[in-house]
Write a protein that holds these residues in place. Structure first.
Motif, PDB file in Angstrom:
ATOM      1  N   LEU A 133      -8.429   9.814  -9.502  1.00  0.00           N
ATOM      2  CA  LEU A 133      -8.694   8.519 -10.112  1.00  0.00           C
ATOM      3  C   LEU A 133      -9.803   8.626 -11.154  1.00  0.00           C
ATOM      4  O   LEU A 133     -10.632   9.550 -11.122  1.00  0.00           O
ATOM      5  N   LEU A 134      -9.849   7.668 -12.066  1.00  0.00           N
ATOM      6  CA  LEU A 134     -10.807   7.703 -13.161  1.00  0.00           C
ATOM      7  C   LEU A 134     -12.248   7.595 -12.683  1.00  0.00           C
ATOM      8  O   LEU A 134     -13.169   8.077 -13.363  1.00  0.00           O
ATOM      9  N   ASP A 135     -12.476   6.983 -11.527  1.00  0.00           N
ATOM     10  CA  ASP A 135     -13.844   6.851 -11.014  1.00  0.00           C
ATOM     11  C   ASP A 135     -14.319   8.096 -10.275  1.00  0.00           C
ATOM     12  O   ASP A 135     -15.406   8.114  -9.696  1.00  0.00           O
ATOM     13  N   GLY A 136     -13.516   9.149 -10.297  1.00  0.00           N
ATOM     14  CA  GLY A 136     -13.875  10.378  -9.627  1.00  0.00           C
ATOM     15  C   GLY A 136     -13.333  10.501  -8.221  1.00  0.00           C
ATOM     16  O   GLY A 136     -13.403  11.579  -7.616  1.00  0.00           O
ATOM     17  N   GLY A 137     -12.793   9.420  -7.685  1.00  0.00           N
ATOM     18  CA  GLY A 137     -12.221   9.443  -6.348  1.00  0.00           C
ATOM     19  C   GLY A 137     -10.790   9.941  -6.366  1.00  0.00           C
ATOM     20  O   GLY A 137     -10.254  10.350  -7.406  1.00  0.00           O
ATOM     21  N   SER A 138     -10.162   9.906  -5.216  1.00  0.00           N
ATOM     22  CA  SER A 138      -8.773  10.321  -5.096  1.00  0.00           C
ATOM     23  C   SER A 138      -8.113   9.527  -3.981  1.00  0.00           C
ATOM     24  O   SER A 138      -8.795   8.879  -3.173  1.00  0.00           O
ATOM     25  N   ARG A 139      -6.798   9.567  -3.952  1.00  0.00           N
ATOM     26  CA  ARG A 139      -6.025   8.904  -2.906  1.00  0.00           C
ATOM     27  C   ARG A 139      -4.823   9.758  -2.531  1.00  0.00           C
ATOM     28  O   ARG A 139      -4.206  10.395  -3.385  1.00  0.00           O
ATOM     29  N   THR A 140      -4.532   9.732  -1.253  1.00  0.00           N
ATOM     30  CA  THR A 140      -3.219  10.185  -0.783  1.00  0.00           C
ATOM     31  C   THR A 140      -2.432   8.949  -0.384  1.00  0.00           C
ATOM     32  O   THR A 140      -1.408   8.623  -0.972  1.00  0.00           O
ATOM     33  N   PHE A 141      -2.967   8.201   0.614  1.00  0.00           N
ATOM     34  CA  PHE A 141      -2.388   6.925   1.003  1.00  0.00           C
ATOM     35  C   PHE A 141      -3.464   5.844   0.876  1.00  0.00           C
ATOM     36  O   PHE A 141      -4.603   6.138   0.499  1.00  0.00           O
ATOM     37  N   LEU A 142      -3.105   4.599   1.147  1.00  0.00           N
ATOM     38  CA  LEU A 142      -4.000   3.484   0.856  1.00  0.00           C
ATOM     39  C   LEU A 142      -5.148   3.392   1.845  1.00  0.00           C
ATOM     40  O   LEU A 142      -4.983   3.602   3.047  1.00  0.00           O
ATOM     41  N   GLU A 143      -6.324   3.024   1.324  1.00  0.00           N
ATOM     42  CA  GLU A 143      -7.505   2.793   2.137  1.00  0.00           C
ATOM     43  C   GLU A 143      -7.769   1.290   2.241  1.00  0.00           C
ATOM     44  O   GLU A 143      -7.313   0.501   1.407  1.00  0.00           O
ATOM     45  N   ASP A 144      -8.501   0.889   3.280  1.00  0.00           N
ATOM     46  CA  ASP A 144      -8.882  -0.514   3.412  1.00  0.00           C
ATOM     47  C   ASP A 144      -9.659  -0.952   2.175  1.00  0.00           C
ATOM     48  O   ASP A 144     -10.526  -0.220   1.665  1.00  0.00           O
ATOM     49  N   GLY A 145      -9.339  -2.139   1.676  1.00  0.00           N
ATOM     50  CA  GLY A 145      -9.972  -2.654   0.471  1.00  0.00           C
ATOM     51  C   GLY A 145      -9.216  -2.359  -0.802  1.00  0.00           C
ATOM     52  O   GLY A 145      -9.499  -2.962  -1.846  1.00  0.00           O
ATOM     53  N   ASP A 146      -8.254  -1.442  -0.755  1.00  0.00           N
ATOM     54  CA  ASP A 146      -7.459  -1.146  -1.944  1.00  0.00           C
ATOM     55  C   ASP A 146      -6.575  -2.343  -2.311  1.00  0.00           C
ATOM     56  O   ASP A 146      -6.006  -3.003  -1.438  1.00  0.00           O
ATOM     57  N   THR A 147      -6.447  -2.577  -3.608  1.00  0.00           N
ATOM     58  CA  THR A 147      -5.552  -3.608  -4.127  1.00  0.00           C
ATOM     59  C   THR A 147      -4.491  -2.948  -4.990  1.00  0.00           C
ATOM     60  O   THR A 147      -4.810  -2.166  -5.890  1.00  0.00           O
ATOM     61  N   VAL A 148      -3.246  -3.244  -4.698  1.00  0.00           N
ATOM     62  CA  VAL A 148      -2.126  -2.715  -5.471  1.00  0.00           C
ATOM     63  C   VAL A 148      -1.430  -3.889  -6.165  1.00  0.00           C
ATOM     64  O   VAL A 148      -1.122  -4.906  -5.529  1.00  0.00           O
ATOM     65  N   ALA A 149      -1.198  -3.734  -7.457  1.00  0.00           N
ATOM     66  CA  ALA A 149      -0.490  -4.751  -8.232  1.00  0.00           C
ATOM     67  C   ALA A 149       0.686  -4.085  -8.943  1.00  0.00           C
ATOM     68  O   ALA A 149       0.546  -2.999  -9.512  1.00  0.00           O
ATOM     69  N   ILE A 150       1.836  -4.738  -8.896  1.00  0.00           N
ATOM     70  CA  ILE A 150       3.045  -4.251  -9.560  1.00  0.00           C
ATOM     71  C   ILE A 150       3.475  -5.310 -10.566  1.00  0.00           C
ATOM     72  O   ILE A 150       3.599  -6.496 -10.228  1.00  0.00           O
ATOM     73  N   SER A 151       3.692  -4.890 -11.803  1.00  0.00           N
ATOM     74  CA  SER A 151       4.148  -5.796 -12.850  1.00  0.00           C
ATOM     75  C   SER A 151       5.357  -5.167 -13.537  1.00  0.00           C
ATOM     76  O   SER A 151       5.681  -3.997 -13.310  1.00  0.00           O
ATOM     77  N   ALA A 152       6.008  -5.938 -14.392  1.00  0.00           N
ATOM     78  CA  ALA A 152       7.170  -5.411 -15.108  1.00  0.00           C
ATOM     79  C   ALA A 152       7.419  -6.246 -16.349  1.00  0.00           C
ATOM     80  O   ALA A 152       7.106  -7.445 -16.395  1.00  0.00           O
ATOM     81  N   THR A 153       7.992  -5.596 -17.354  1.00  0.00           N
ATOM     82  CA  THR A 153       8.439  -6.289 -18.558  1.00  0.00           C
ATOM     83  C   THR A 153       9.878  -5.907 -18.831  1.00  0.00           C
ATOM     84  O   THR A 153      10.337  -4.824 -18.465  1.00  0.00           O
ATOM     85  N   ALA A 154      10.567  -6.824 -19.498  1.00  0.00           N
ATOM     86  CA  ALA A 154      11.986  -6.623 -19.806  1.00  0.00           C
ATOM     87  C   ALA A 154      12.244  -7.130 -21.209  1.00  0.00           C
ATOM     88  O   ALA A 154      12.524  -8.313 -21.410  1.00  0.00           O
ATOM     89  N   GLY A 155      12.088  -6.240 -22.195  1.00  0.00           N
ATOM     90  CA  GLY A 155      12.383  -6.616 -23.569  1.00  0.00           C
ATOM     91  C   GLY A 155      11.601  -7.819 -24.051  1.00  0.00           C
ATOM     92  O   GLY A 155      12.158  -8.728 -24.654  1.00  0.00           O
ATOM     93  N   GLY A 156      10.315  -7.873 -23.788  1.00  0.00           N
ATOM     94  CA  GLY A 156       9.474  -8.971 -24.226  1.00  0.00           C
ATOM     95  C   GLY A 156       9.318 -10.096 -23.233  1.00  0.00           C
ATOM     96  O   GLY A 156       8.531 -11.020 -23.457  1.00  0.00           O
ATOM     97  N   VAL A 157      10.049 -10.041 -22.119  1.00  0.00           N
ATOM     98  CA  VAL A 157       9.927 -11.020 -21.042  1.00  0.00           C
ATOM     99  C   VAL A 157       9.150 -10.376 -19.900  1.00  0.00           C
ATOM    100  O   VAL A 157       9.440  -9.249 -19.494  1.00  0.00           O
ATOM    101  N   ALA A 158       8.145 -11.070 -19.397  1.00  0.00           N
ATOM    102  CA  ALA A 158       7.350 -10.549 -18.280  1.00  0.00           C
ATOM    103  C   ALA A 158       7.866 -11.105 -16.960  1.00  0.00           C
ATOM    104  O   ALA A 158       8.265 -12.269 -16.871  1.00  0.00           O
TER     105      ALA A 158
END
Length: 392
Positions: free
Chosen positions: A355-380
């Motif tokens: 990770l950019l902060d110098g840390g690393s991950r294999t699986f999720l840790e408590d406090g982690d936030t995951v966000a998934i987004s998507a776009t489709a030809g200009g539509v979010a």
């Protein structure tokens, strides 16, 4: 024609999009939930604007049950309202800024089915867990593999995800332990929401006659619990603790411009799975861990398309109900940075993500936030997000 709503014209939330959701103002009780559409950075309250009490029922189900003709007509009316200056005086007082709205679960989930439709995802997991065998089981290219999930634990984006307890086998030790999951994961998926039902014993008709729209899905997965339980009947407690969906349902009509032919399939599917229209979708997904992009899964490359999922799900006469949700399974591409789960991104924990902060991950840790987004030809598409809370 662009919208008159400030900031909407030319954005990913203009009148070419218009996803549906359920909201209240921040200071209103939950009992005041009603349906709206997103336009720019506002929610249009549909009940007073369209003079239709179906949008005041607290969920989208009653509207979804009206069927395809009603969906099309309503979308046309909303577009007219939001583009015609003559409607502005009536509609503008019913625009609620997103910052003043609380978003709720947009529909009541009747049943939930999760598929396994990415060739790359299925192959990656096969190579991990069956290195001395063919990555795919013999049935995989003949039918869209799936399982029934737990509708009662499908939650709206932002709902905390509590680390689940479960039984697992540590390594090759023959005894088991009962502990919180140590291998908590995500699955970046696309979900499909059923509007028009079917009767028991009949197959579904045309895909667009039954499916109202799409929503982003994160099917949280406890890989250690799943690995111990899934033979011989498949996923159970490793999946059923939480599945997050976006608060916005994007109508199929908003995705007409990103429909593409599905991937070439070999062997040729049986006739009931034959594609009669193009229902591949050219969507670009993005997975962020604590704000940092860790993957960009391409939905376009999915092996099985959603029309095939629907056909297979109902070919035995299983009925559809308004509010049914079925999901694609993890979306993964051919490149390492296109994998839609941490078990793939880290190759089952053997190659941690830096990770950019110098840390690393294999699986999720408590406090982690995951966000998934998507776009489709200009539509979010509406983002789906969740934060991991410690086991209770």
């Amino acid at each position: 024609m662009p919208s008159w709503v400030p900031g909407a014209a030319g954005s990913a939330w203009d009148v070419d999009n218009l996803p549906y959701g359920v909201f209240t103002r921040v200071n209103e009780p939950d009992e005041w939930r009603r349906a709206g559409v997103r336009i720019g950075d506002h929610v249009l309250d549909l009940t007073p604007v369209l003079s239709d009490e179906v949008f005041a029922t607290g969920s989208l189900n009653a509207f979804l049950a009206r069927g395809r003709t009603a969906w099309r007509e309503t979308r046309s009316r909303v577009r007219d309202v939001l583009t015609g200056e003559g409607h502005r005086a009536v509609a503008e007082p019913h625009l609620v800024p997103l910052g003043e709205a609380r978003l709720h679960m947009p529909f009541e989930v009747a049943d939930y089915v999760d598929f396994y439709c990415s060739l790359e995802h299925a192959s990656n997991l096969g190579r991990m867990f069956r290195p001395d065998e063919e990555p795919l089981k013999p049935n995989w290219r003949h039918l869209p593999v799936g399982y029934h999930g737990r509708a009662g634990t499908v939650v709206v984006s932002g709902t905390p995800v509590v680390r689940p307890w479960g039984q697992r086998a540590p390594g090759t030790v023959p005894n088991t332990v009962f502990e919180p999951s140590a291998r908590l994961d995500i699955e970046a998926e696309l979900g499909f929401v059923i509007g028009t039902p079917t009767r028991l014993g009949e197959r579904a008709g045309d895909f667009a006659d039954h499916v109202f729209g799409v929503t982003l899905v994160n099917d949280w997965s406890a890989r250690d619990i799943q690995a111990w339980e899934y033979v011989p009947l498949g996923p159970f407690l490793g999946k059923s603790f939480a599945t997050s969906v976006s608060p916005w349902i994007t109508p199929l009509e908003a995705l007409e411009h990103v429909r593409v032919p599905g991937r070439v399939q070999d062997p040729k599917p049986l006739d009931y799975l034959r594609r009669r229209e193009d229902w591949g979708l050219d969507l670009a997904m993005e997975v962020r861990l604590n704000g940092e992009v860790v993957s960009r899964p391409p939905y376009r490359g999915m092996y099985w398309t959603p029309d095939q999922m629907l056909a297979h799900m109902t070919v035995n006469g299983a009925s559809l109900r308004t509010g049914d949700l079925f999901a694609s399974g993890t979306v993964s591409g051919t490149e390492p940075g296109e994998r839609g789960s941490f078990i793939e991104l880290t190759w089952n924990g053997s190659e941690p993500i830096k990770l950019l902060d110098g840390g690393s991950r294999t699986f999720l840790e408590d406090g982690d936030t995951v966000a998934i987004s998507a776009t489709a030809g200009g539509v979010a598409l509406g983002e789906v997000m969740g934060t991991i809370h410690p086991a209770r």
